[in-house]
Design a protein around this motif. Sequence first.
Motif, PDB file in Angstrom:
ATOM      1  N   PHE A 134       0.822  -1.204   0.000  1.00  0.00           N
ATOM      2  CA  PHE A 134       0.000   0.000   0.000  1.00  0.00           C
ATOM      3  C   PHE A 134       0.858   1.257   0.000  1.00  0.00           C
ATOM      4  N   GLY A 135       0.508   2.190  -0.892  1.00  0.00           N
ATOM      5  CA  GLY A 135       1.200   3.461  -0.965  1.00  0.00           C
ATOM      6  C   GLY A 135       0.354   4.592  -0.402  1.00  0.00           C
ATOM      7  N   GLY A 136       1.022   5.507   0.287  1.00  0.00           N
ATOM      8  CA  GLY A 136       0.292   6.604   0.905  1.00  0.00           C
ATOM      9  C   GLY A 136       0.282   7.885   0.099  1.00  0.00           C
ATOM     10  N   GLY A 137       0.893   7.896  -1.074  1.00  0.00           N
ATOM     11  CA  GLY A 137       0.849   9.081  -1.915  1.00  0.00           C
ATOM     12  C   GLY A 137       2.209   9.655  -2.222  1.00  0.00           C
ATOM     13  N   GLY A 138       3.152   9.537  -1.299  1.00  0.00           N
ATOM     14  CA  GLY A 138       4.461  10.105  -1.532  1.00  0.00           C
ATOM     15  C   GLY A 138       5.442   9.164  -2.214  1.00  0.00           C
ATOM     16  N   GLU A 139       5.076   7.905  -2.321  1.00  0.00           N
ATOM     17  CA  GLU A 139       6.031   6.929  -2.846  1.00  0.00           C
ATOM     18  C   GLU A 139       6.053   6.862  -4.368  1.00  0.00           C
ATOM     19  N   GLY A 140       4.893   7.010  -5.006  1.00  0.00           N
ATOM     20  CA  GLY A 140       4.809   6.827  -6.450  1.00  0.00           C
ATOM     21  C   GLY A 140       4.730   5.356  -6.790  1.00  0.00           C
ATOM     22  N   PRO A 141       4.452   5.015  -8.055  1.00  0.00           N
ATOM     23  CA  PRO A 141       4.372   3.605  -8.464  1.00  0.00           C
ATOM     24  C   PRO A 141       5.682   2.884  -8.199  1.00  0.00           C
ATOM     25  N   LEU A 142       5.595   1.607  -7.913  1.00  0.00           N
ATOM     26  CA  LEU A 142       6.793   0.809  -7.673  1.00  0.00           C
ATOM     27  C   LEU A 142       7.569   0.622  -8.970  1.00  0.00           C
ATOM     28  N   SER A 143       8.882   0.642  -8.858  1.00  0.00           N
ATOM     29  CA  SER A 143       9.730   0.421 -10.021  1.00  0.00           C
ATOM     30  C   SER A 143       9.779  -1.070 -10.359  1.00  0.00           C
ATOM     31  N   GLY A 144      10.321  -1.392 -11.520  1.00  0.00           N
ATOM     32  CA  GLY A 144      10.471  -2.786 -11.896  1.00  0.00           C
ATOM     33  C   GLY A 144      11.315  -3.548 -10.907  1.00  0.00           C
ATOM     34  N   GLU A 145      12.357  -2.908 -10.384  1.00  0.00           N
ATOM     35  CA  GLU A 145      13.221  -3.555  -9.397  1.00  0.00           C
ATOM     36  C   GLU A 145      12.470  -3.823  -8.104  1.00  0.00           C
ATOM     37  N   GLN A 146      11.637  -2.858  -7.696  1.00  0.00           N
ATOM     38  CA  GLN A 146      10.847  -3.043  -6.482  1.00  0.00           C
ATOM     39  C   GLN A 146       9.824  -4.161  -6.651  1.00  0.00           C
ATOM     40  N   LEU A 147       9.209  -4.233  -7.829  1.00  0.00           N
ATOM     41  CA  LEU A 147       8.238  -5.294  -8.090  1.00  0.00           C
ATOM     42  C   LEU A 147       8.902  -6.666  -8.059  1.00  0.00           C
TER      43      LEU A 147
END
Length: 240
Positions: A134-147
């Motif tokens: 879950f993102g709260g607004g400040g993180e932005g979409p997850l990158s490919g590396e994060q996924l």
Amino acid sequence: MDLLQDLTVRCADLLGVSAASVLLISDHQDEVAAGVTGTVEASDERTREIELAAFLRGESPSRDSCLSGEAVAHIDLRGAEAAARWPWFAQEARAAGFVAECVVPLRQEPSGGEQAVGSEWGVGAPVVGALGLFGGGGEGPLSGEQLACAQMFADLAAVAVARQRSLERSIVECGQLQAALTSRIAIEQAKGVLAERWQCSVDEAFGALRKHARHRRVRLGDFARQVVAGEIDTTEIRQR
């Protein structure tokens, strides 16, 4: 469950998201589709409550990922699509301060463990749950590396779940085998007691024992234990 709760906390910290959750489901997808209760752990109690309630309502992104076996890289919880597809969940998630979610499935490892954790073992593999980020607004979409890292966490969780379920099945099977062995020992002892007491063959004693157990509608092993313990009038058994 302690392991999974700890995993969600570490996952949220390492990936820089506001919260994380893990939904575990039954081994049978038809039960999931029918709304059988799942088990939820999360990095905080509010997230856990939302995920569990959404699953029970049948409008959870994590539940949908379990049924489809597919990851959803970005869910805009403020968008019309999320509001239409998961109205209660989207509203509650926004109220908790979340604006986006990413979901990856917990996929069962292949037999023999041919592929390493984090590889593409998931295509068509049975799903045991889902990891929600879950993102709260400040993180932005997850990158490919994060996924990719999120999928690695999910695969590790799936391995832990599979090992635990296998252990639980083994314990149950061992208990059943022990019960069967104990019952067989009691039956053999009862046969010996009756054969010695009646001066008859073991087969004749067993026939009488089985016949009387059926008449009483009790399990043969239980009835045999009563005979060995002297709780049964053996004269009555032979006369029947």
